[in-house]
Motif scaffolding. Structure first.
Motif, short mmCIF file in Angstrom:
data_model
loop_
_atom_site.label_atom_id
_atom_site.label_comp_id
_atom_site.label_asym_id
_atom_site.label_seq_id
_atom_site.Cartn_x
_atom_site.Cartn_y
_atom_site.Cartn_z
N ALA A 61 0.29 -5.37 9.30
CA ALA A 61 0.77 -6.61 8.70
C ALA A 61 0.20 -7.79 9.48
CB ALA A 61 2.29 -6.65 8.70
N VAL A 62 -0.63 -8.58 8.83
CA VAL A 62 -1.25 -9.74 9.46
C VAL A 62 -0.46 -10.98 9.08
CG1 VAL A 62 -3.37 -11.09 9.66
CG2 VAL A 62 -3.50 -8.61 9.32
N THR A 63 0.12 -11.64 10.05
CA THR A 63 0.95 -12.82 9.79
C THR A 63 0.34 -14.05 10.45
OG1 THR A 63 2.32 -12.35 11.74
CG2 THR A 63 3.04 -11.42 9.64
N GLY A 64 0.96 -15.20 10.18
CA GLY A 64 0.49 -16.45 10.76
C GLY A 64 -0.46 -17.22 9.87
N VAL A 65 -0.70 -16.72 8.66
CA VAL A 65 -1.58 -17.44 7.73
C VAL A 65 -0.95 -18.78 7.32
CG1 VAL A 65 -2.61 -17.35 5.41
CG2 VAL A 65 -2.70 -15.35 6.91
N PRO A 125 -1.54 -15.80 0.60
CA PRO A 125 -2.90 -16.03 0.10
C PRO A 125 -3.14 -15.36 -1.25
CG PRO A 125 -2.91 -14.32 1.78
CD PRO A 125 -1.50 -14.83 1.72
N ASP A 126 -4.05 -15.95 -2.01
CA ASP A 126 -4.46 -15.38 -3.30
C ASP A 126 -5.91 -14.95 -3.30
OD1 ASP A 126 -1.95 -15.80 -4.79
OD2 ASP A 126 -2.37 -17.90 -4.41
N PHE A 146 -0.03 -8.84 -0.75
CA PHE A 146 -0.10 -10.25 -0.36
C PHE A 146 1.30 -10.64 0.07
CE2 PHE A 146 -3.24 -9.75 -3.81
CZ PHE A 146 -4.39 -10.11 -3.14
N ASP A 147 1.46 -11.12 1.30
CA ASP A 147 2.78 -11.38 1.86
C ASP A 147 3.02 -12.88 2.01
OD1 ASP A 147 2.91 -8.60 2.05
OD2 ASP A 147 2.13 -8.61 4.11
N SER A 148 4.28 -13.26 2.26
CA SER A 148 4.65 -14.67 2.29
C SER A 148 3.96 -15.45 3.40
CB SER A 148 6.17 -14.81 2.44
OG SER A 148 6.62 -14.22 3.64
N ASP A 149 3.56 -14.78 4.47
CA ASP A 149 2.89 -15.44 5.60
C ASP A 149 1.61 -14.72 5.97
OD1 ASP A 149 2.50 -17.29 7.67
OD2 ASP A 149 3.60 -16.05 9.11
N ASN A 170 -2.48 -19.48 -7.17
CA ASN A 170 -1.15 -19.40 -7.79
C ASN A 170 -0.89 -18.00 -8.32
OD1 ASN A 170 1.35 -20.27 -8.74
ND2 ASN A 170 0.51 -20.87 -10.72
N GLY A 171 -0.93 -17.02 -7.43
CA GLY A 171 -0.66 -15.66 -7.84
C GLY A 171 -1.70 -15.13 -8.82
#
Length: 301
Positions: free
Chosen positions: A6-10, A14-15, A59-62, A87-88
């Protein structure tokens, strides 16, 4: 880590995710929300779209979660990911003579992702940006063909390829010799952009103050190179010499901080590992643009 990562901190979900292995020679991986997480295309080759469960699983929230594919998550290898917000999956855009399957767009960030099926006849495709895009990248998904790039600097009569080093060339049938408008982009009869029954993905980018800038400059071949004004501090800089056969150079602020400052390069058109060759022109980022230093022909001839 060779498993699930899980890569976070974006900072957002992202789309469009573009991942490249830095420490070895795996292909580039482009995944987007329009086509879905298991669908991969690579900027360094002409290959068709691949279905691979180990690239991105969500695709995750962060950020995003990777699978175990070596191109994105081999144990102990290092990677970089560039991320864009749209936008998704989006919905069909009917502004053009070709209705898109899906168009995902953010008018704030100036990023649009569209999928459509070609007709083989001169046509238009809606992009949803509300302003004319400055750079558009086309890739046919169902057949091996070059990545084809429109850039406003050389206009709709000409194209340049993302997956090779060829100079800009005149091919009026690719974009029907017609500039994009605030609602549509034009495609001609060329199979790169509009083969009958062919499927395509398009990444279109509008210029947004403080976010993105698309332009040109002339190199001076000096150690004290040209300064390119953008009006903001760029975190990502992509350079391509277009009057000669050179490679696409990609640098970013994240890697500048991690390795030899301002020299860390990856190349969109090939699989080579990251290079910090200090004989190349460095790309140094400032609050209002970037500056070149060095005499190499790749970015400061």
């Amino acid at each position: 880590n060779g498993g699930t990562n899980a890569v976070t901190g974006v900072g957002f979900q992202p789309d469009l995710i573009w991942i490249k292995e830095r420490s070895s020679t795996s292909s580039h991986n482009l995944v987007d929300a329009v086509r879905g997480v298991t669908k991969r295309i690579s900027s360094d080759n002409t290959g068709v779209e691949e279905t691979l469960s180990g690239i991105v699983s969500s695709f995750d929230s962060d950020g995003f979660t990777n699978g175990a594919d070596n191109g994105v998550n081999e144990n102990s290898q290092t990677y970089v990911a560039w991320n864009w917000k749209a936008n998704g999956q989006g919905s069909s855009n009917t502004d053009g003579s070709i209705n898109t399957t899906y168009t995902s767009v953010s008018t704030v960030s100036g990023c649009s992702i569209s999928k459509y099926t070609g007709t083989g006849s001169n046509a238009t495709v809606g992009h949803g940006l509300g302003v004319a895009p400055k750079m558009i990248i086309f890739k046919r998904l169902d057949s091996a063909d070059d990545w084809t790039v429109y850039h406003h600097i050389f206009g709709a009569t000409k194209k340049i390829d993302l997956n090779n080093t060829g100079a800009v060339s005149t091919v009026s049938s690719v974009f029907n010799d017609t500039e994009p408008t605030s609602t549509v982009m034009s495609v001609g009869t060329n199979g790169r952009t509009n083969a009958s029954g062919g499927t395509y993905i398009v990444y279109a980018f509008a210029e947004k103050t403080g976010f993105s800038k698309f332009g040109q400059y002339t190199g001076n071949g000096n150690a004290d190179g040209a300064f390119i004004y953008t009006g903001f501090r760029p975190e990502f800089v992509m350079v391509r010499r277009y009057d000669n056969t050179e490679e696409w150079q990609m640098t970013d602020a994240a890697r500048d901080k991690a390795v030899s400052p301002n020299f860390a390069r990856l190349k969109a058109d090939n699989t080579t590992a990251e290079s910090t060759n200090t004989t190349w022109a460095k790309i140094e980022k400032f609050s209002n643009g970037f500056k070149l230093g060095g005499t190499d022909s790749v970015s400061n001839g």
